[in-house]
Design a protein around this motif. Structure first.
Motif, PDB file in Angstrom:
ATOM      1  N   GLY A   1     -10.606  21.360 -56.735  1.00  0.00           N
ATOM      2  CA  GLY A   1     -10.054  22.220 -55.694  1.00  0.00           C
ATOM      3  C   GLY A   1     -10.986  22.306 -54.497  1.00  0.00           C
ATOM      4  N   LEU A   2     -12.290  22.360 -54.774  1.00  0.00           N
ATOM      5  CA  LEU A   2     -13.283  22.388 -53.700  1.00  0.00           C
ATOM      6  C   LEU A   2     -13.245  21.091 -52.898  1.00  0.00           C
ATOM      7  CD1 LEU A   2     -15.641  24.013 -52.452  1.00  0.00           C
ATOM      8  CD2 LEU A   2     -17.158  22.912 -54.120  1.00  0.00           C
ATOM      9  N   LYS A   3     -13.178  19.967 -53.586  1.00  0.00           N
ATOM     10  CA  LYS A   3     -13.098  18.668 -52.897  1.00  0.00           C
ATOM     11  C   LYS A   3     -11.828  18.576 -52.058  1.00  0.00           C
ATOM     12  CE  LYS A   3     -12.351  13.731 -53.668  1.00  0.00           C
ATOM     13  NZ  LYS A   3     -12.925  13.376 -52.351  1.00  0.00           N
ATOM     14  N   TYR A   4     -10.712  19.003 -52.637  1.00  0.00           N
ATOM     15  CA  TYR A   4      -9.435  18.951 -51.911  1.00  0.00           C
ATOM     16  C   TYR A   4      -9.513  19.804 -50.643  1.00  0.00           C
ATOM     17  CZ  TYR A   4      -4.407  19.400 -50.992  1.00  0.00           C
ATOM     18  OH  TYR A   4      -3.161  19.386 -50.408  1.00  0.00           O
ATOM     19  N   GLY A   5     -10.102  20.989 -50.773  1.00  0.00           N
ATOM     20  CA  GLY A   5     -10.245  21.869 -49.620  1.00  0.00           C
ATOM     21  C   GLY A   5     -11.102  21.258 -48.533  1.00  0.00           C
ATOM     22  N   LEU A   6     -12.221  20.660 -48.934  1.00  0.00           N
ATOM     23  CA  LEU A   6     -13.107  20.013 -47.955  1.00  0.00           C
ATOM     24  C   LEU A   6     -12.417  18.830 -47.288  1.00  0.00           C
ATOM     25  CD1 LEU A   6     -16.455  20.100 -49.984  1.00  0.00           C
ATOM     26  CD2 LEU A   6     -15.952  21.414 -47.902  1.00  0.00           C
ATOM     27  N   ASP A   7     -11.671  18.059 -48.077  1.00  0.00           N
ATOM     28  CA  ASP A   7     -10.938  16.922 -47.510  1.00  0.00           C
ATOM     29  C   ASP A   7      -9.899  17.388 -46.497  1.00  0.00           C
ATOM     30  OD1 ASP A   7     -12.413  15.200 -49.044  1.00  0.00           O
ATOM     31  OD2 ASP A   7     -10.849  14.863 -50.557  1.00  0.00           O
ATOM     32  N   LYS A   8      -9.212  18.492 -46.820  1.00  0.00           N
ATOM     33  CA  LYS A   8      -8.196  19.016 -45.922  1.00  0.00           C
ATOM     34  C   LYS A   8      -8.812  19.494 -44.601  1.00  0.00           C
ATOM     35  CE  LYS A   8      -4.126  18.569 -47.721  1.00  0.00           C
ATOM     36  NZ  LYS A   8      -3.028  17.887 -46.991  1.00  0.00           N
ATOM     37  N   LEU A   9     -10.066  19.906 -44.670  1.00  0.00           N
ATOM     38  CA  LEU A   9     -10.777  20.342 -43.461  1.00  0.00           C
ATOM     39  C   LEU A   9     -11.475  19.176 -42.770  1.00  0.00           C
ATOM     40  CD1 LEU A   9     -12.367  23.656 -44.788  1.00  0.00           C
ATOM     41  CD2 LEU A   9     -10.335  23.413 -43.334  1.00  0.00           C
ATOM     42  N   SER A  10     -11.260  17.956 -43.309  1.00  0.00           N
ATOM     43  CA  SER A  10     -11.855  16.729 -42.740  1.00  0.00           C
ATOM     44  C   SER A  10     -13.376  16.774 -42.731  1.00  0.00           C
ATOM     45  CB  SER A  10     -11.324  16.487 -41.313  1.00  0.00           C
ATOM     46  OG  SER A  10      -9.922  16.359 -41.321  1.00  0.00           O
ATOM     47  N   LYS A  11     -13.948  17.346 -43.797  1.00  0.00           N
ATOM     48  CA  LYS A  11     -15.404  17.397 -43.912  1.00  0.00           C
ATOM     49  C   LYS A  11     -15.915  16.140 -44.609  1.00  0.00           C
ATOM     50  CE  LYS A  11     -15.443  21.308 -41.873  1.00  0.00           C
ATOM     51  NZ  LYS A  11     -15.902  21.371 -40.468  1.00  0.00           N
ATOM     52  N   SER A  12     -17.127  15.782 -44.303  1.00  0.00           N
ATOM     53  CA  SER A  12     -17.724  14.556 -44.826  1.00  0.00           C
ATOM     54  C   SER A  12     -17.863  14.606 -46.339  1.00  0.00           C
ATOM     55  CB  SER A  12     -19.100  14.337 -44.184  1.00  0.00           C
ATOM     56  OG  SER A  12     -19.795  13.293 -44.832  1.00  0.00           O
ATOM     57  N   GLN A  13     -17.650  13.450 -46.965  1.00  0.00           N
ATOM     58  CA  GLN A  13     -17.855  13.323 -48.407  1.00  0.00           C
ATOM     59  C   GLN A  13     -19.303  13.622 -48.784  1.00  0.00           C
ATOM     60  OE1 GLN A  13     -15.581  12.445 -50.934  1.00  0.00           O
ATOM     61  NE2 GLN A  13     -17.246  12.809 -52.374  1.00  0.00           N
ATOM     62  N   ASP A  14     -20.210  13.387 -47.850  1.00  0.00           N
ATOM     63  CA  ASP A  14     -21.632  13.641 -48.124  1.00  0.00           C
ATOM     64  C   ASP A  14     -21.895  15.102 -48.438  1.00  0.00           C
ATOM     65  OD1 ASP A  14     -22.168  10.996 -47.649  1.00  0.00           O
ATOM     66  OD2 ASP A  14     -22.787  11.300 -45.558  1.00  0.00           O
ATOM     67  N   LEU A  15     -21.086  15.978 -47.891  1.00  0.00           N
ATOM     68  CA  LEU A  15     -21.272  17.405 -48.143  1.00  0.00           C
ATOM     69  C   LEU A  15     -21.037  17.717 -49.612  1.00  0.00           C
ATOM     70  CD1 LEU A  15     -21.772  20.258 -47.063  1.00  0.00           C
ATOM     71  CD2 LEU A  15     -19.337  20.397 -46.499  1.00  0.00           C
ATOM     72  N   LEU A  16     -19.971  17.181 -50.185  1.00  0.00           N
ATOM     73  CA  LEU A  16     -19.702  17.397 -51.610  1.00  0.00           C
ATOM     74  C   LEU A  16     -20.766  16.707 -52.452  1.00  0.00           C
ATOM     75  CD1 LEU A  16     -17.847  18.489 -53.838  1.00  0.00           C
ATOM     76  CD2 LEU A  16     -16.584  16.331 -53.721  1.00  0.00           C
ATOM     77  N   ASN A  17     -21.165  15.504 -52.062  1.00  0.00           N
ATOM     78  CA  ASN A  17     -22.201  14.796 -52.811  1.00  0.00           C
ATOM     79  C   ASN A  17     -23.499  15.609 -52.857  1.00  0.00           C
ATOM     80  OD1 ASN A  17     -20.369  12.753 -53.087  1.00  0.00           O
ATOM     81  ND2 ASN A  17     -21.376  11.338 -51.674  1.00  0.00           N
ATOM     82  N   ASP A  18     -23.899  16.154 -51.710  1.00  0.00           N
ATOM     83  CA  ASP A  18     -25.119  16.971 -51.661  1.00  0.00           C
ATOM     84  C   ASP A  18     -24.998  18.176 -52.587  1.00  0.00           C
ATOM     85  OD1 ASP A  18     -26.191  15.254 -49.814  1.00  0.00           O
ATOM     86  OD2 ASP A  18     -25.821  16.547 -48.069  1.00  0.00           O
ATOM     87  N   PHE A  19     -23.831  18.781 -52.585  1.00  0.00           N
ATOM     88  CA  PHE A  19     -23.634  19.952 -53.441  1.00  0.00           C
ATOM     89  C   PHE A  19     -23.703  19.565 -54.918  1.00  0.00           C
ATOM     90  CE2 PHE A  19     -20.649  22.598 -55.935  1.00  0.00           C
ATOM     91  CZ  PHE A  19     -21.415  23.753 -55.962  1.00  0.00           C
ATOM     92  N   LEU A  20     -23.144  18.427 -55.276  1.00  0.00           N
ATOM     93  CA  LEU A  20     -23.152  18.020 -56.682  1.00  0.00           C
ATOM     94  C   LEU A  20     -24.582  17.762 -57.167  1.00  0.00           C
ATOM     95  CD1 LEU A  20     -20.028  15.676 -56.903  1.00  0.00           C
ATOM     96  CD2 LEU A  20     -20.233  18.079 -57.562  1.00  0.00           C
ATOM     97  N   TYR A  21     -25.413  17.217 -56.317  1.00  0.00           N
ATOM     98  CA  TYR A  21     -26.823  17.054 -56.689  1.00  0.00           C
ATOM     99  C   TYR A  21     -27.443  18.423 -56.955  1.00  0.00           C
ATOM    100  CZ  TYR A  21     -27.505  12.041 -55.926  1.00  0.00           C
ATOM    101  OH  TYR A  21     -27.476  10.666 -56.030  1.00  0.00           O
ATOM    102  N   LYS A  22     -27.183  19.362 -56.070  1.00  0.00           N
ATOM    103  CA  LYS A  22     -27.707  20.717 -56.252  1.00  0.00           C
ATOM    104  C   LYS A  22     -27.111  21.357 -57.505  1.00  0.00           C
ATOM    105  CE  LYS A  22     -29.931  20.876 -52.210  1.00  0.00           C
ATOM    106  NZ  LYS A  22     -31.400  21.001 -52.093  1.00  0.00           N
ATOM    107  N   PHE A  23     -25.812  21.145 -57.698  1.00  0.00           N
ATOM    108  CA  PHE A  23     -25.095  21.705 -58.849  1.00  0.00           C
ATOM    109  C   PHE A  23     -25.727  21.245 -60.161  1.00  0.00           C
ATOM    110  CE2 PHE A  23     -21.526  21.270 -61.933  1.00  0.00           C
ATOM    111  CZ  PHE A  23     -21.183  22.621 -62.044  1.00  0.00           C
ATOM    112  N   LEU A  24     -26.174  19.984 -60.185  1.00  0.00           N
ATOM    113  CA  LEU A  24     -26.784  19.418 -61.384  1.00  0.00           C
ATOM    114  C   LEU A  24     -28.304  19.563 -61.386  1.00  0.00           C
ATOM    115  CD1 LEU A  24     -24.659  16.147 -61.604  1.00  0.00           C
ATOM    116  CD2 LEU A  24     -24.428  18.179 -63.046  1.00  0.00           C
TER     117      LEU A  24
END
Length: 319
Positions: free
Chosen positions: A214-237
């Protein structure tokens, strides 16, 4: 805790396992009726497992609309629990055996009680547009024990909403330099969770994976860079994107692939059903219902040990 829940142990499946379960239930239903057929040619009158799944989907769409329009407004977790009950129920039986509409109504009624959304029966049935309130209430209360039995009395459902709120807070905390209001993600993410009600994602993935999708879908809908989710996943893990070993990078890529698979399943399975397809199925259901009532039921009632159908089938296309 989801990790030790009955949901993880007993109600999470692969796509192949779901297909096998539905095929087996469909075949078992047909085999119970085969001795009463005049010829094997009449088997074609029955629904196959794909048609049963579509039948359930049509009613699920009606149920999703019912949940959205319910007064007073149902919390998202109640609506998620209701659809989870509905999908679990039809992993134990078929829509040919228990017609879906009363089951769907009862799933919402039971979900409201389990999630402590207090509402009186009389108030609940006022939201139903068809039927008499007293008869609807009687049908729901009659169906509820069978629903709980088929759910193995495992009524706790873990939805993605709590995990999503946690991810949103964590993203704000761990990525403080984000140059937009992360709350903008909420609306499209909630739309994604609504779409997920239509298909099997809730039976296939963990609440955390669905929340991240859902977070990825929301970011995609806002046309945000994939790098933003990638950075978060590194932090998440709890990994450093700049100083990670290859196996750690693969861990992030594996999680990202899982999230993308959730998004794909949700989008594919929530696509609108073609109206002509609905009409064809409704006509077949009506023909089968008439065949069962006029041809098979008299034969089955004449033999005490013969199986009996538990509900009168309908096309369930109205509300």
């Amino acid at each position: 805790m989801y990790a030790t829940s009955t949901q993880k142990r007993f109600w999470t499946f692969t796509a192949e396992e779901l297909e096998a379960k539905r095929d087996a239930l469909n075949q078992a239903y047909i085999e119970r009726h085969r001795p009463f057929l005049d010829s094997d040619d009449q088997i074609s009158m029955f629904l196959n497992s794909d048609e049963e799944k579509l039948f359930c989907r049509i009613v699920a769409d009606t149920g999703i609309k019912f949940g959205k329009e319910f007064k007073p407004e149902l919390p998202p977790a109640v609506r998620w629990t209701a659809l989870m009950y509905y999908k679990r129920f039809y992993l134990k039986t078929t829509p040919l055996e228990y017609t879906p509409k009363p089951v769907m109504m009862t799933c919402h009624f039971l979900a409201a009680k389990v999630d402590e959304f207090i509402i009186r029966t009389e108030q609940f049935v006022r939201n139903l547009k068809n039927g008499e309130p007293d008869k609807n209430a009687e049908l729901i209360l009659k169906t509820e024990p069978k629903l709980m039995e088929y759910l193995d009395f495992q009524l706790t459902v873990h939805s993605p909403f709590r995990a999503f709120e946690g991810h949103l807070i964590e993203m704000k905390t761990r990525l403080p330099l984000i140059d937009f209001d992360l709350e903008q993600v909420r609306k499209p993410a909630m739309e994604f969770f609504d779409m997920a009600l239509a298909g099997d994602a809730m039976l296939m993935y963990t609440p955390t994976h669905i929340a991240l999708a859902g977070l990825k879908y929301g970011l995609d809908k806002l046309s945000k860079s994939q790098d933003l989710l990638n950075d978060f996943l590194y932090k998440f893990l709890d990994l450093d994107p700049w100083n990670s070993r290859e196996e750690e990078k693969q861990q992030v890529m594996k999680l990202l692939k899982k999230i993308e698979s959730v998004v794909t399943v949700v989008l594919e399975q929530s696509a609108s059903v073609i109206p002509q397809t609905v009409t064809v199925l409704q006509n077949k259901v009506k023909s089968l219902s008439a065949f069962l009532k006029t041809k098979l039921e008299p034969k089955m009632k004449a033999i005490p040990e013969a199986p009996t159908d538990n509900g009168v089938m309908s096309d369930d296309s109205d509300e």
